[in-house]
Design a protein around this motif. Sequence first.
Motif, PDB file in Angstrom:
ATOM      1  N   GLN A 335       0.828  -1.205   0.000  1.00 17.51           N
ATOM      2  CA  GLN A 335       0.000   0.000   0.000  1.00 17.51           C
ATOM      3  C   GLN A 335       0.863   1.256   0.000  1.00 17.51           C
ATOM      4  OE1 GLN A 335      -2.928  -0.085   3.079  1.00 17.51           O
ATOM      5  NE2 GLN A 335      -4.238   1.424   2.079  1.00 17.51           N
ATOM      6  N   LYS A 337       3.808   1.521  -1.272  1.00 17.84           N
ATOM      7  CA  LYS A 337       4.455   1.638  -2.584  1.00 17.84           C
ATOM      8  C   LYS A 337       3.435   1.854  -3.710  1.00 17.84           C
ATOM      9  CE  LYS A 337       8.428  -1.267  -1.444  1.00 17.84           C
ATOM     10  NZ  LYS A 337       9.152  -2.525  -1.757  1.00 17.84           N
ATOM     11  N   ARG A 338       2.159   1.898  -3.350  1.00 15.23           N
ATOM     12  CA  ARG A 338       1.083   2.075  -4.324  1.00 15.23           C
ATOM     13  C   ARG A 338       1.116   0.987  -5.397  1.00 15.23           C
ATOM     14  NH1 ARG A 338       1.428   8.113  -6.376  1.00 15.23           N
ATOM     15  NH2 ARG A 338       3.628   7.537  -6.520  1.00 15.23           N
ATOM     16  N   SER A 339       1.439  -0.246  -4.959  1.00 16.97           N
ATOM     17  CA  SER A 339       1.439  -1.400  -5.864  1.00 16.97           C
ATOM     18  C   SER A 339       0.033  -1.989  -5.888  1.00 16.97           C
ATOM     19  CB  SER A 339       2.445  -2.457  -5.392  1.00 16.97           C
ATOM     20  OG  SER A 339       3.728  -1.905  -5.266  1.00 16.97           O
ATOM     21  N   SER A 340      -0.840  -1.309  -6.611  1.00 20.08           N
ATOM     22  CA  SER A 340      -2.269  -1.630  -6.519  1.00 20.08           C
ATOM     23  C   SER A 340      -2.617  -3.029  -7.019  1.00 20.08           C
ATOM     24  CB  SER A 340      -3.085  -0.593  -7.291  1.00 20.08           C
ATOM     25  OG  SER A 340      -2.677  -0.566  -8.642  1.00 20.08           O
ATOM     26  N   GLU A 418       8.785  -2.004  -8.808  1.00 26.52           N
ATOM     27  CA  GLU A 418       7.962  -1.077  -8.035  1.00 26.52           C
ATOM     28  C   GLU A 418       7.170  -0.198  -8.997  1.00 26.52           C
ATOM     29  OE1 GLU A 418      10.320   1.172  -5.403  1.00 26.52           O
ATOM     30  OE2 GLU A 418      11.202  -0.561  -4.410  1.00 26.52           O
ATOM     31  N   GLU A 419       5.830  -0.159  -8.803  1.00 23.33           N
ATOM     32  CA  GLU A 419       5.004   0.669  -9.656  1.00 23.33           C
ATOM     33  C   GLU A 419       5.087   2.126  -9.219  1.00 23.33           C
ATOM     34  OE1 GLU A 419       4.238  -1.987  -8.137  1.00 23.33           O
ATOM     35  OE2 GLU A 419       2.988  -3.364  -9.312  1.00 23.33           O
ATOM     36  N   GLU A 422      -0.163   4.423 -12.167  1.00 19.31           N
ATOM     37  CA  GLU A 422      -1.360   3.591 -12.224  1.00 19.31           C
ATOM     38  C   GLU A 422      -1.625   3.123 -13.655  1.00 19.31           C
ATOM     39  OE1 GLU A 422      -2.050   3.285  -8.346  1.00 19.31           O
ATOM     40  OE2 GLU A 422      -3.366   2.447  -9.877  1.00 19.31           O
ATOM     41  N   ASP A 425      -1.106  -0.632 -14.248  1.00 16.43           N
ATOM     42  CA  ASP A 425      -1.808  -1.588 -13.380  1.00 16.43           C
ATOM     43  C   ASP A 425      -2.487  -2.702 -14.166  1.00 16.43           C
ATOM     44  OD1 ASP A 425      -2.862   0.708 -10.767  1.00 16.43           O
ATOM     45  OD2 ASP A 425      -0.969  -0.305 -11.181  1.00 16.43           O
TER      46      ASP A 425
END
Length: 467
Positions: A335, A337-340, A418-419, A422, A425
């Motif tokens: 969360q 790392k915003r790795s959705s 690592e993203e 978005e 995704d």
Amino acid sequence: MHQNIILNKSLPCQNTCCQNLGRFENITFWRSKEVAQRHSKKEHSTGLIQAFIFEAADRDDIGGSAYGGQRAICCTPDLAKLEGCKQGQIIRRPSAGDLKWPIVLNTQFSGNDLSTKMDPSDIYITKTGMYNLFFVSCDPSLKGLVMTGKTLWKNPDGYLPGRMAPLMKFYMLMSLAYVVLCGIWFLQYLRFRKDILQIQNCIALVIALGLFEMTLWCFEYAHFNNTGTRPVGITTWVVTVGAVRKTVSRLLILSVSMGYGVVRPTLGGLTSKVLLLGVTYFLASELLDIAENVGTINDISGKARLFLVLPDAFLDAFLILWIFTSLSKTLEQLQAKRSSVKLDIYRKFSNALALSVIASVVWIGYEVYFKATDPFSERWQSAWIITAFWDVLAFLLLCVICYLWAPSQSSQRYAYSEEVDEDFDEEEAQSLTRGAPEGDLSLVKQEKNVGSTDIDLEDGAENGKIQ
């Protein structure tokens, strides 16, 4: 001394063509020298042992109670007056359904002999049900009597006890289920073998162990059904493979929860602790399974079982706690790392784990209720479900893991990336779960340094390449 017998007929029968056969072979009783020397050689009957067989539903036809006191199997002087029984023998009342039941077989010591042998006899049972076999001596002087020999009980379709017979078909179905899963997984594995992650190798190992275990159970039950004895070698192998499979499965779930193979390339300093826990769990599971299965068809005594069950249960509880603690940290990391996409996958995995734990707790409660409300095993026809549930639950959870971490074309490339956008995704979701079709354009993400305005021309050119 007593033995529970479960006899089951798979076909309805109205005559002796479908009889269940019970046989006594080389049953010998031994008494102490002190007791034998109290009698002379000329005495005819110097000690009585009685074997009696009755259906659990007719248990109230055995024994009696004098003046509302404790129920006794043997006829006492008071019961002889009230019941009209013969003192020093078992109290037996004919069953309402069959006057020949319960069956009582007498064996007597002669003179001052140290031993006596039971006459070979066959027992024919034509009614499906739970039956009990007891060897009883109402003579106080025969306390400490020793018995040797064996009894054989055969159903029309084989030697398997009624409560175990459905498991043979169940393990056949489970073997087929593992074959299907194995085929699907290894087709994907071979298709994307150049991009396989280490975690996917572990999943393949668990699938192979599960298939091997179910197949061995089939062979073990088939041998038991054909010969009437449990093959010690095969049974030892199958419980050992099962213990290895359960251990590797739990370590796999723990490793996935820690992010191994997807978020982090290694477990780092936790590797030794995970391995130590695995070895400990294997030993506890192996000891319990061997005690319950090898060389026996009956449950071990309550105290011995409790001694072996507690370590296994404690380790399972510790594993569950560690798994969910690690899973929580992994979710927080994803969360942050915003790795959705990976976050969504791990949330699905968390939900599956939570459901399996809830189902396990509910089933344990049902199992306790089932055994507490059935002290005489009269619901033996559905007892196999208790064992089967855990294998089904493990298989379903394995299927979920296989779906979430199936081999794909870009598994290796996106394993630890690592993203930062978005925009990627949707494409990453396809690569992690289903893989991209041949000919699609796949972008290799480049690392960006915060505060830097320089752009590497080689990275820019690499982004434009067609995969």
